[in-house]
Scaffold this motif. Structure first.
Motif, PDB file in Angstrom:
ATOM      1  N   ASP A   1       0.724  -0.658  -0.181  1.00 38.62           N
ATOM      2  CA  ASP A   1       0.062   0.054  -0.146  1.00 38.62           C
ATOM      3  C   ASP A   1       0.439   1.061  -0.223  1.00 38.62           C
ATOM      4  N   HIS A   2       0.031   2.394  -0.254  1.00 38.70           N
ATOM      5  CA  HIS A   2       1.293   3.380   0.041  1.00 38.70           C
ATOM      6  C   HIS A   2      -0.508   4.613  -0.218  1.00 38.70           C
TER       7      HIS A   2
ATOM      8  N   PRO B   1      -3.937   1.514 -11.918  1.00 40.85           N
ATOM      9  CA  PRO B   1      -3.306   2.341 -10.048  1.00 40.85           C
ATOM     10  C   PRO B   1      -2.989   0.806  -8.852  1.00 40.85           C
TER      11      PRO B   1
ATOM     12  N   HIS C   1      -2.070   0.928  -5.302  1.00 44.21           N
ATOM     13  CA  HIS C   1      -3.062   0.825  -4.313  1.00 44.21           C
ATOM     14  C   HIS C   1      -4.621   1.548  -4.589  1.00 44.21           C
ATOM     15  N   SER C   2      -5.378   1.594  -4.017  1.00 44.95           N
ATOM     16  CA  SER C   2      -6.458   2.305  -4.927  1.00 44.95           C
ATOM     17  C   SER C   2      -7.667   1.977  -3.223  1.00 44.95           C
TER      18      SER C   2
END
Lengths: 432, 432
Positions: free
Chosen positions: A56-57, A68, A70-71
């Motif tokens: 994640d970020h 995309p 990390h959503s």
């Protein structure tokens, strides 16, 4: 060292490789579709993976030629997936730089409770200036400061997780619903945090969530040795893997930890096909490079070389990837390449088949892949892998259908889930 | 004003009344048991409630004679409950003082996505010094500062929720997986927050989560009028309800909002029994007071009166409950009592049957309760209620089995869920 091969599956949006998406099945918007993630988790369960791992970020990656990455927030997503799919471990990544320990410890403890002891917390210190800009006017703190904060964050979290040890026995005290003496303030006062406690959730079935850690800088290794139970890392070569494991365990020992309570789970990018040759073609495709020459061109660009004067068959200089301790991007990937070249004289043509997306690449038939997976594990170099697949769900279906049965037939990998908590599954000590 | 009665069910641990637990069925540890919360949510679904409402504060309440009111984190718990139970709205409470807007907006947006547009966010500014001590060395900020922060928090959150408006259509662009132009920085720079954006989650089916708001101080009403879509409040009297609704809607209008886009949902504590007399006895029991005299003794203590010289049949002075704008505890409950006494000359013996746990108390047979529920709603005073029940699951079983069928037979309350999102269910405007 536990006596079973451990496999986590990295669930990075719709696939680990950023430009593989034109070759996957499904909808483009699958990166925000619950059905997509639920399907992957069910597949992982069918393949008896130890856990699903979400990196994640908290910022949007703005390159629309890529998925995309990390959503959906992994904490909330994993709560839903854990409610729908039993047994499987739930590994979430969260930033110690941009969370407060009381909130995060409480939220992860809730996930741990509600999933019956299946939570894994991968603490990262965040390295993107774009993330920093979503959390205030201050620039991203330097690596030293971020890691000091990560240390303190985990110390506070563990103290909170142990601050209310409520008996599971139902009492018949007519005046008191619960035992007040089971909860204690932690009264933490440190460089970054002041937290009184206690946490308003009692300790979970596994004491507290299993702690994962991925940093490979000196500071990252110290954090891993101090707090990491699962170490996710980039290891591209046999000797490098042996040295890394010895280094982390020695440091853990220096810090007073039982060195056997650390599990090494390097990333492994897997590309399977009916033959080795077809796997090479598939690699050229899902990498986005398009061809063998494309892979070389991408490599030349990566090292800043001029393609016209570049000799793909010359042995590479290990200093090519030397990392700068002040670099903002992760040190682990550069370091893994330095170590690979220190141990093996490789040409560009060879090295482009050895790693992908920063991690070790294994390509070939299901048998060849299974062999590679077992080899390092059998030698005691690693405890298992975080499997990273170019496209999801496609490559996970293949892996579960074709690679997992070979591992099971070899007797190195579970056919059924046996343990109640992920801590027990990884053979890790119960903290209290 | 929407043309359907709306009911939310407050799920406060094992019951709304702190000392009712000796009279409930179930285990003492039910406050951390998923089965307990899942059972309640299924019951609420069976009763066709609009939503389950979880209040919250991030600190342990240390009085062991009461149930721990807030334990499991409501965001994570609601993610699990939403994964197990369809249709029902998922209302979580979170502090704008002790969260960062990017993290919270993202987590609630994830809940909203994964539940198909069922998230409701009740923003509170926190008022407990004990909470402040879990989040740093600074004392709790004053009410003005906390409400300025709450305003800015919701402004930033709404901007983030609208910062990526991805089309749900699948494109066939061979180069781009998604439309880059659909995402925009918000570049917010304010008194409390600097946030660049965009959010890494596209807008949800209902645009963004429905915003609930519960503050009743002047600052709270301003926040409700500016941002509140569901207003949870304490209204003890017909005229007070009419005045409060008019005041919030007038302020909303001043602030440029459509006054009809505000839904009033006061709390309603319901105690049912086979007869009115039995309901009175049940009230004495579950309040913890034990008897009618016990209720009076508790009231005398609440107002600081000497029980020996206290006349329970004297009409009470409205100034008794005057709130101090600087008081740290919630202003709403004191204010509701002031307004009740301003409109009705009540004795202590009468007033103790009019409220419980700060909210309006309705007690009697299921018919009497249903009549009271319909009366205010039919007159247009309120849009519905947040039902608060002494013990869970006991009193929810009774309410669903005995009160709901009467409301349905009267044609004022749904028999089936019809709308796709909670925003549609409440008849609220879609933001974009």
């Amino acid at each position: 060292m536990s006596h079973q091969l451990h496999l986590g599956i990295g669930i990075n949006s719709i696939g680990y490789l950023a430009r593989a998406w034109p070759y996957r099945t499904g909808q483009r918007n699958d990166f925000i579709n619950l059905e997509h993630y639920e399907r992957l988790t069910r597949l992982a369960h069918q393949g008896r993976f130890d856990a699903v791992f979400f990196s994640d970020h908290p910022a949007l990656m703005l390159d629309a030629t890529q998925r995309p990455l990390h959503s959906l927030d992994p904490l909330v997503l994993l709560a839903v997936l854990g409610a729908r799919v039993p047994d499987i471990g739930l590994a979430l990544t969260a930033s110690s730089t941009y969370n407060s320990p009381y909130n995060l410890a409480r939220r992860v403890a809730t996930l741990d409770h509600l999933s019956g002891g299946r939570a894994i917390l991968n603490i990262v210190s965040s390295f993107s200036p774009r993330v920093a800009q979503n959390f205030g006017a201050d620039p991203l703190p330097g690596r030293d400061e971020r890691y000091r904060r990560a240390h303190e964050f985990l110390e506070v979290s563990k103290a909170l997780w142990g601050s209310w040890r409520l008996s599971q026995q139902d009492s018949d005290d007519p005046e008191h619903l619960w035992d007040r003496a089971s909860a204690r303030d932690i009264d933490h006062h440190g460089e970054f945090f002041d937290v009184r406690g206690p946490l308003n959730i009692p300790s979970s079935a596994q004491g507290y969530p299993v702690i994962a850690q991925a940093g490979a800088s000196d500071q990252g290794i110290d954090l891993a040795a101090q707090h990491g139970e699962l170490i996710y890392c980039s290891l591209l070569n046999w000797q490098a893997a042996a040295e890394f494991g010895a280094r982390v365990r020695a440091r853990a020992s220096e810090l007073g930890r039982e060195p056997g309570s650390v599990r090494l789970l390097p990333g492994l990018v897997v590309i399977t096909a009916a033959s080795y040759e077809q796997a090479l073609r598939r690699h050229e495709q899902v990498s986005g490079a398009g061809s063998a020459d494309g892979l070389l061109a991408r490599f030349a660009q990566e090292i800043g070389a001029d393609l016209s004067s570049f000799d793909p068959d010359a042995v590479l200089d290990p200093d090519l990837f030397k990392s700068d301790p002040d670099q903002s991007r992760p040190i682990g990937f550069s370091q893994a390449l330095v170590e690979l070249l220190a141990h093996e004289p490789l040409t560009a043509r060879e090295i482009v088949r050895r790693y992908e997306g920063g991690h070790r690449l294994v390509l070939g038939t299901p048998e060849q892949v299974a062999h590679a997976i077992i080899e390092w594990w059998e030698a005691g170099l690693v405890d298992g892998y975080i499997i990273q697949l170019p496209n999801l769900p496609d490559d996970l279906q293949t892996f579960v259908a074709q690679v997992v049965p070979i591992l099971q037939a070899q007797g190195v990998y579970r056919r059924h889930y046996a343990e109640a908590t992920v801590r027990q599954r990884f053979g890790l000590p119960q903290p209290f």
